[in-house]
Design a protein around this motif. Sequence first.
Motif, PDB file in Angstrom:
ATOM      1  N   ASN A 143      10.637   0.069  -8.556  1.00 18.79           N
ATOM      2  CA  ASN A 143      11.979   0.489  -8.945  1.00 18.79           C
ATOM      3  C   ASN A 143      12.020   1.003 -10.375  1.00 18.79           C
ATOM      4  OD1 ASN A 143      13.075  -0.133  -6.473  1.00 18.79           O
ATOM      5  ND2 ASN A 143      13.643  -2.221  -7.055  1.00 18.79           N
ATOM      6  N   GLN A 144      11.270   0.346 -11.229  1.00 19.13           N
ATOM      7  CA  GLN A 144      11.272   0.776 -12.620  1.00 19.13           C
ATOM      8  C   GLN A 144      10.585   2.119 -12.812  1.00 19.13           C
ATOM      9  OE1 GLN A 144       9.310  -2.727 -14.241  1.00 19.13           O
ATOM     10  NE2 GLN A 144      11.169  -3.295 -15.298  1.00 19.13           N
ATOM     11  N   SER A 145       9.659   2.457 -11.912  1.00 15.56           N
ATOM     12  CA  SER A 145       8.798   3.607 -12.120  1.00 15.56           C
ATOM     13  C   SER A 145       9.250   4.867 -11.406  1.00 15.56           C
ATOM     14  CB  SER A 145       7.373   3.262 -11.660  1.00 15.56           C
ATOM     15  OG  SER A 145       6.888   2.136 -12.331  1.00 15.56           O
ATOM     16  N   GLN A 146      10.349   4.792 -10.648  1.00 12.95           N
ATOM     17  CA  GLN A 146      10.691   5.913  -9.792  1.00 12.95           C
ATOM     18  C   GLN A 146      10.954   7.201 -10.559  1.00 12.95           C
ATOM     19  OE1 GLN A 146      13.809   4.234  -7.441  1.00 12.95           O
ATOM     20  NE2 GLN A 146      12.456   3.659  -5.779  1.00 12.95           N
ATOM     21  N   THR A 147      11.417   7.121 -11.767  1.00 16.60           N
ATOM     22  CA  THR A 147      11.695   8.331 -12.523  1.00 16.60           C
ATOM     23  C   THR A 147      10.585   8.654 -13.515  1.00 16.60           C
ATOM     24  OG1 THR A 147      12.936   7.079 -14.194  1.00 16.60           O
ATOM     25  CG2 THR A 147      14.181   7.965 -12.348  1.00 16.60           C
ATOM     26  N   LYS A 148       9.485   7.925 -13.457  1.00 18.62           N
ATOM     27  CA  LYS A 148       8.392   8.161 -14.388  1.00 18.62           C
ATOM     28  C   LYS A 148       7.538   9.340 -13.934  1.00 18.62           C
ATOM     29  CE  LYS A 148       9.398   4.580 -16.973  1.00 18.62           C
ATOM     30  NZ  LYS A 148       9.904   4.730 -18.338  1.00 18.62           N
ATOM     31  N   SER A 149       6.830   9.925 -14.897  1.00 20.27           N
ATOM     32  CA  SER A 149       5.985  11.078 -14.606  1.00 20.27           C
ATOM     33  C   SER A 149       4.632  10.903 -15.288  1.00 20.27           C
ATOM     34  CB  SER A 149       6.671  12.355 -15.103  1.00 20.27           C
ATOM     35  OG  SER A 149       5.902  13.490 -14.794  1.00 20.27           O
ATOM     36  N   ILE A 150       3.569  11.061 -14.513  1.00 21.29           N
ATOM     37  CA  ILE A 150       2.211  10.903 -15.037  1.00 21.29           C
ATOM     38  C   ILE A 150       1.432  12.194 -14.847  1.00 21.29           C
ATOM     39  CG2 ILE A 150      -0.001   9.719 -14.705  1.00 21.29           C
ATOM     40  CD1 ILE A 150       1.513   7.187 -14.066  1.00 21.29           C
ATOM     41  N   LEU A 151       0.704  12.569 -15.877  1.00 19.93           N
ATOM     42  CA  LEU A 151      -0.208  13.709 -15.829  1.00 19.93           C
ATOM     43  C   LEU A 151      -1.610  13.192 -15.524  1.00 19.93           C
ATOM     44  CD1 LEU A 151      -0.673  16.790 -16.438  1.00 19.93           C
ATOM     45  CD2 LEU A 151      -1.256  16.063 -18.770  1.00 19.93           C
ATOM     46  N   MET A 152      -2.261  13.768 -14.526  1.00 19.91           N
ATOM     47  CA  MET A 152      -3.655  13.439 -14.237  1.00 19.91           C
ATOM     48  C   MET A 152      -4.521  14.646 -14.595  1.00 19.91           C
ATOM     49  SD  MET A 152      -3.436  11.245 -10.662  1.00 19.91           S
ATOM     50  CE  MET A 152      -5.073  10.497 -10.896  1.00 19.91           C
ATOM     51  N   VAL A 153      -5.530  14.413 -15.434  1.00 23.00           N
ATOM     52  CA  VAL A 153      -6.369  15.506 -15.936  1.00 23.00           C
ATOM     53  C   VAL A 153      -7.774  15.380 -15.364  1.00 23.00           C
ATOM     54  CG1 VAL A 153      -7.321  16.641 -17.964  1.00 23.00           C
ATOM     55  CG2 VAL A 153      -5.039  15.610 -18.072  1.00 23.00           C
ATOM     56  N   LEU A 154      -8.206  16.418 -14.669  1.00 18.61           N
ATOM     57  CA  LEU A 154      -9.524  16.451 -14.046  1.00 18.61           C
ATOM     58  C   LEU A 154     -10.431  17.468 -14.730  1.00 18.61           C
ATOM     59  CD1 LEU A 154      -8.349  16.364 -10.338  1.00 18.61           C
ATOM     60  CD2 LEU A 154      -9.592  14.549 -11.514  1.00 18.61           C
ATOM     61  N   THR A 155     -11.724  17.258 -14.598  1.00 15.00           N
ATOM     62  CA  THR A 155     -12.716  18.169 -15.153  1.00 15.00           C
ATOM     63  C   THR A 155     -12.724  19.511 -14.417  1.00 15.00           C
ATOM     64  OG1 THR A 155     -15.082  18.428 -15.649  1.00 15.00           O
ATOM     65  CG2 THR A 155     -14.521  17.254 -13.638  1.00 15.00           C
ATOM     66  N   SER A 156     -13.189  20.542 -15.104  1.00  8.04           N
ATOM     67  CA  SER A 156     -13.449  21.836 -14.466  1.00  8.04           C
ATOM     68  C   SER A 156     -14.945  22.146 -14.442  1.00  8.04           C
ATOM     69  CB  SER A 156     -12.721  22.962 -15.207  1.00  8.04           C
ATOM     70  OG  SER A 156     -11.324  22.862 -15.067  1.00  8.04           O
ATOM     71  N   HIS A 157     -15.771  21.201 -14.877  1.00 11.34           N
ATOM     72  CA  HIS A 157     -17.212  21.433 -15.018  1.00 11.34           C
ATOM     73  C   HIS A 157     -17.949  21.013 -13.752  1.00 11.34           C
ATOM     74  CE1 HIS A 157     -20.935  21.973 -17.342  1.00 11.34           C
ATOM     75  NE2 HIS A 157     -21.401  20.982 -16.598  1.00 11.34           N
ATOM     76  N   SER A 158     -18.803  21.893 -13.238  1.00  6.06           N
ATOM     77  CA  SER A 158     -19.443  21.643 -11.941  1.00  6.06           C
ATOM     78  C   SER A 158     -20.968  21.568 -11.964  1.00  6.06           C
ATOM     79  CB  SER A 158     -19.035  22.737 -10.947  1.00  6.06           C
ATOM     80  OG  SER A 158     -19.506  24.003 -11.387  1.00  6.06           O
ATOM     81  N   GLU A 159     -21.601  21.832 -13.112  1.00  7.37           N
ATOM     82  CA  GLU A 159     -23.067  21.872 -13.148  1.00  7.37           C
ATOM     83  C   GLU A 159     -23.611  20.572 -13.739  1.00  7.37           C
ATOM     84  OE1 GLU A 159     -24.670  24.375 -11.698  1.00  7.37           O
ATOM     85  OE2 GLU A 159     -22.694  25.225 -11.263  1.00  7.37           O
ATOM     86  N   LEU A 160     -24.541  19.935 -13.036  1.00  8.39           N
ATOM     87  CA  LEU A 160     -25.125  18.681 -13.497  1.00  8.39           C
ATOM     88  C   LEU A 160     -26.314  18.988 -14.406  1.00  8.39           C
ATOM     89  CD1 LEU A 160     -24.907  15.590 -13.307  1.00  8.39           C
ATOM     90  CD2 LEU A 160     -26.505  15.697 -11.372  1.00  8.39           C
ATOM     91  N   GLY A 161     -26.009  19.333 -15.648  1.00  7.83           N
ATOM     92  CA  GLY A 161     -27.055  19.670 -16.616  1.00  7.83           C
ATOM     93  C   GLY A 161     -27.897  20.825 -16.124  1.00  7.83           C
ATOM     94  N   ASP A 162     -29.222  20.672 -16.244  1.00  4.99           N
ATOM     95  CA  ASP A 162     -30.152  21.725 -15.815  1.00  4.99           C
ATOM     96  C   ASP A 162     -30.813  21.399 -14.487  1.00  4.99           C
ATOM     97  OD1 ASP A 162     -29.679  23.138 -18.216  1.00  4.99           O
ATOM     98  OD2 ASP A 162     -31.166  21.912 -19.269  1.00  4.99           O
ATOM     99  N   THR A 163     -30.211  20.479 -13.730  1.00  6.19           N
ATOM    100  CA  THR A 163     -30.847  20.019 -12.495  1.00  6.19           C
ATOM    101  C   THR A 163     -30.687  20.983 -11.329  1.00  6.19           C
ATOM    102  OG1 THR A 163     -28.864  18.849 -11.729  1.00  6.19           O
ATOM    103  CG2 THR A 163     -30.395  17.619 -13.165  1.00  6.19           C
ATOM    104  N   GLY A 164     -29.725  21.899 -11.439  1.00  5.20           N
ATOM    105  CA  GLY A 164     -29.417  22.759 -10.303  1.00  5.20           C
ATOM    106  C   GLY A 164     -28.494  22.093  -9.305  1.00  5.20           C
TER     107      GLY A 164
END
Length: 235
Positions: A5-26
């Motif tokens: 009930n307390q949280s119904q009007t709350k807003s949360i931002l979730m931030v995800l990575t855009s990076h897809s390469e695992l170093g130089d492993t391929g």
Amino acid sequence: MTVQNQSQTKSILMVLTSHSELGDTGEKTGFWVEEFAAPYYVFKEAGVTITIASPAGGQPPIDPKSELADFQTPSTQRFDDDKALQQTLANSVKLSSVNVADYDAVFYPGGHGPLWDLTNDVASITLIEDFVNNNKPVGAVCHATAALLKAKTDNGEPLVKGKAITGFSNSEEDAVQLTDVVPFLLEDELTKQGADYQKGADWNVFAVQDGLIITGQNPASSEAAAEKLLAKISG
């Protein structure tokens, strides 16, 4: 009064990575599904409005290993069946367009990707500093704690200095055999920045809160970290 009930009007931002390469492993990396799905559904069940952002916008890369059978949980299975969420995820907003004033808190899911992009992303660093300066909590789990490394306080000190912080441990990194692949070891870097690095047993649930900063150690800690963040904005 319940948290929901307390949280119904709350807003949360979730931030995800855009990076897809695992170093130089391929090999590919990105965000870890459980670390996104578990917190997302904690927030959703509490009636929170959720916005998903990433540095590049659009579809954030999913670490393919996190989709393997060994790493499935009720939350990841729910995500797999949630076409609406998958569509929202595919259209994440660009991080640089985000306004801190629109949100009560920010949460960073992990995966190895953040070590490469969110650690150094100027928009993300500024965002974290602005959340803290506006007395709004910042949550992160596993490798996403790296997003805190270069954030500063008003007096120029590292944001994590003197704070109880957790994140993926050296021993866990060794267990997944990526110690020599990652750009740095998170436990070591947090310690170098003056954090009071804390950890539980490998792969066990461990989340810690120090003021506005809430962190979880590993994938299993995702839900616990999210619940602490939710409690912080609901109190």
